[in-house]
Motif scaffolding. Structure first.
Motif, PDB file in Angstrom:
ATOM      1  N   LEU A   2      16.801  -8.043  39.655  1.00 54.00           N
ATOM      2  CA  LEU A   2      15.951  -8.947  38.877  1.00 54.00           C
ATOM      3  C   LEU A   2      16.472 -10.355  39.102  1.00 54.00           C
ATOM      4  CD1 LEU A   2      13.942  -9.845  36.622  1.00 54.00           C
ATOM      5  CD2 LEU A   2      15.743  -9.257  34.969  1.00 54.00           C
ATOM      6  N   ASP A  56      13.477  -7.209  43.554  1.00 54.02           N
ATOM      7  CA  ASP A  56      12.277  -6.392  43.356  1.00 54.02           C
ATOM      8  C   ASP A  56      11.449  -6.911  42.182  1.00 54.02           C
ATOM      9  OD1 ASP A  56      13.162  -4.888  40.855  1.00 54.02           O
ATOM     10  OD2 ASP A  56      14.701  -4.231  42.242  1.00 54.02           O
ATOM     11  N   THR A  57      12.086  -7.668  41.289  1.00 56.78           N
ATOM     12  CA  THR A  57      11.386  -8.276  40.158  1.00 56.78           C
ATOM     13  C   THR A  57      11.823  -9.732  40.062  1.00 56.78           C
ATOM     14  OG1 THR A  57      11.446  -6.148  39.001  1.00 56.78           O
ATOM     15  CG2 THR A  57      10.908  -8.093  37.678  1.00 56.78           C
ATOM     16  N   ARG A  73       1.504 -12.102  35.017  1.00 57.90           N
ATOM     17  CA  ARG A  73       1.969 -11.275  36.134  1.00 57.90           C
ATOM     18  C   ARG A  73       1.116 -11.676  37.323  1.00 57.90           C
ATOM     19  NH1 ARG A  73       3.706  -5.163  37.151  1.00 57.90           N
ATOM     20  NH2 ARG A  73       4.181  -5.494  39.342  1.00 57.90           N
ATOM     21  N   GLN A 114       6.830  -7.023  45.492  1.00 54.91           N
ATOM     22  CA  GLN A 114       7.663  -7.299  44.327  1.00 54.91           C
ATOM     23  C   GLN A 114       6.792  -7.578  43.096  1.00 54.91           C
ATOM     24  OE1 GLN A 114       7.943  -8.633  47.338  1.00 54.91           O
ATOM     25  NE2 GLN A 114      10.057  -8.892  47.942  1.00 54.91           N
ATOM     26  N   ALA A 115       7.386  -7.323  41.938  1.00 61.12           N
ATOM     27  CA  ALA A 115       6.754  -7.703  40.675  1.00 61.12           C
ATOM     28  C   ALA A 115       7.123  -9.164  40.423  1.00 61.12           C
ATOM     29  CB  ALA A 115       7.247  -6.818  39.539  1.00 61.12           C
ATOM     30  N   TYR A 117       6.465 -12.570  38.023  1.00 59.59           N
ATOM     31  CA  TYR A 117       5.957 -13.080  36.750  1.00 59.59           C
ATOM     32  C   TYR A 117       6.157 -14.586  36.695  1.00 59.59           C
ATOM     33  CZ  TYR A 117       6.105  -8.222  35.217  1.00 59.59           C
ATOM     34  OH  TYR A 117       5.905  -6.865  35.104  1.00 59.59           O
ATOM     35  N   VAL A 150      10.079  -8.128  29.691  1.00 61.64           N
ATOM     36  CA  VAL A 150       9.796  -7.893  31.112  1.00 61.64           C
ATOM     37  C   VAL A 150      11.008  -7.262  31.796  1.00 61.64           C
ATOM     38  CG1 VAL A 150       9.381  -9.025  33.341  1.00 61.64           C
ATOM     39  CG2 VAL A 150       8.027  -9.657  31.361  1.00 61.64           C
ATOM     40  N   HIS A 154      11.228  -3.291  33.514  1.00 60.93           N
ATOM     41  CA  HIS A 154      11.625  -2.993  34.888  1.00 60.93           C
ATOM     42  C   HIS A 154      13.026  -2.366  34.976  1.00 60.93           C
ATOM     43  CE1 HIS A 154       8.128  -4.635  36.938  1.00 60.93           C
ATOM     44  NE2 HIS A 154       8.106  -5.520  35.957  1.00 60.93           N
TER      45      HIS A 154
END
Length: 188
Positions: A2, A56-57, A73, A114-115, A117, A150, A154
């Protein structure tokens, strides 16, 4: 991994909420998970797309002039670069908006699935040469729940001491020229 990245321009007061909040999180988070990296970026530039690699986030934090605090998002697989740039039209007192950073990273192949935000904190009012306003500090504290939620969604645990974050924002970010990291502050 993250990665939380705060973007802004601290010389414009409230526009510096991104890097200030990131620095506060870095300073005030207890037992930061080894897979969480927090980066304050004052005056982001095109080369900063490399900070999006290997995560990945990703949570980007920035100020917004004309809207309330919101968490978006960004679906990087559905959004076109022009759609990402449209989101950035809220105004930016720094060289590169977060959505431009994402669009460039997507176009260069750095971002794939990837996520991502975007946490915008507002409405805030930039003020040249001033530190963060009390309003910006209150809005940042209110936004902490979104960050923790968030991260947890994750699989990351972010333990934040709100009192410490408040004090950091009030004390360290009251001067837009003061260093955000403790090593630099200790050398003064």
């Amino acid at each position: 991994m993250l990665r939380i990245i705060g973007l802004g321009n601290r010389i414009y007061g409230d526009d510096g909420i991104g890097p200030c909040l990131a620095a506060a999180l870095k300073s005030c988070s207890h037992q930061i998970h080894k897979n969480i990296e927090i980066i304050p970026l004052d005056l982001p530039s095109h080369g900063d797309i490399t900070y999006l690699m290997g995560a990945d986030t990703i949570i980007l934090i920035d100020s917004i002039l004309d809207d309330e605090t919101k968490l978006y998002r960004i679906d990087i697989n559905k959004a076109t670069p022009s759609e990402l740039l449209e989101l950035a039209q809220s105004g930016s007192g720094h060289g590169l908006s977060p959505t431009t950073l994402v669009a460039l990273a997507k176009a260069s192949g750095i971002l794939e699935d990837q996520a991502v935000y975007l946490l915008v904190i507002g409405p805030l009012t930039p003020s040249f040469g001033k530190g963060l306003s009390d309003n910006a500090i209150v809005k940042a504290i209110q936004a902490l729940d979104s960050l923790v939620r968030v991260a947890s969604h994750h699989g990351y645990k972010l333990n934040v001491d709100e009192g410490c974050v408040y004090s950091f924002l009030k004390d360290v970010c009251s001067d837009p020229l003061s260093p955000l990291d403790s090593d630099s502050r200790n050398r003064l």
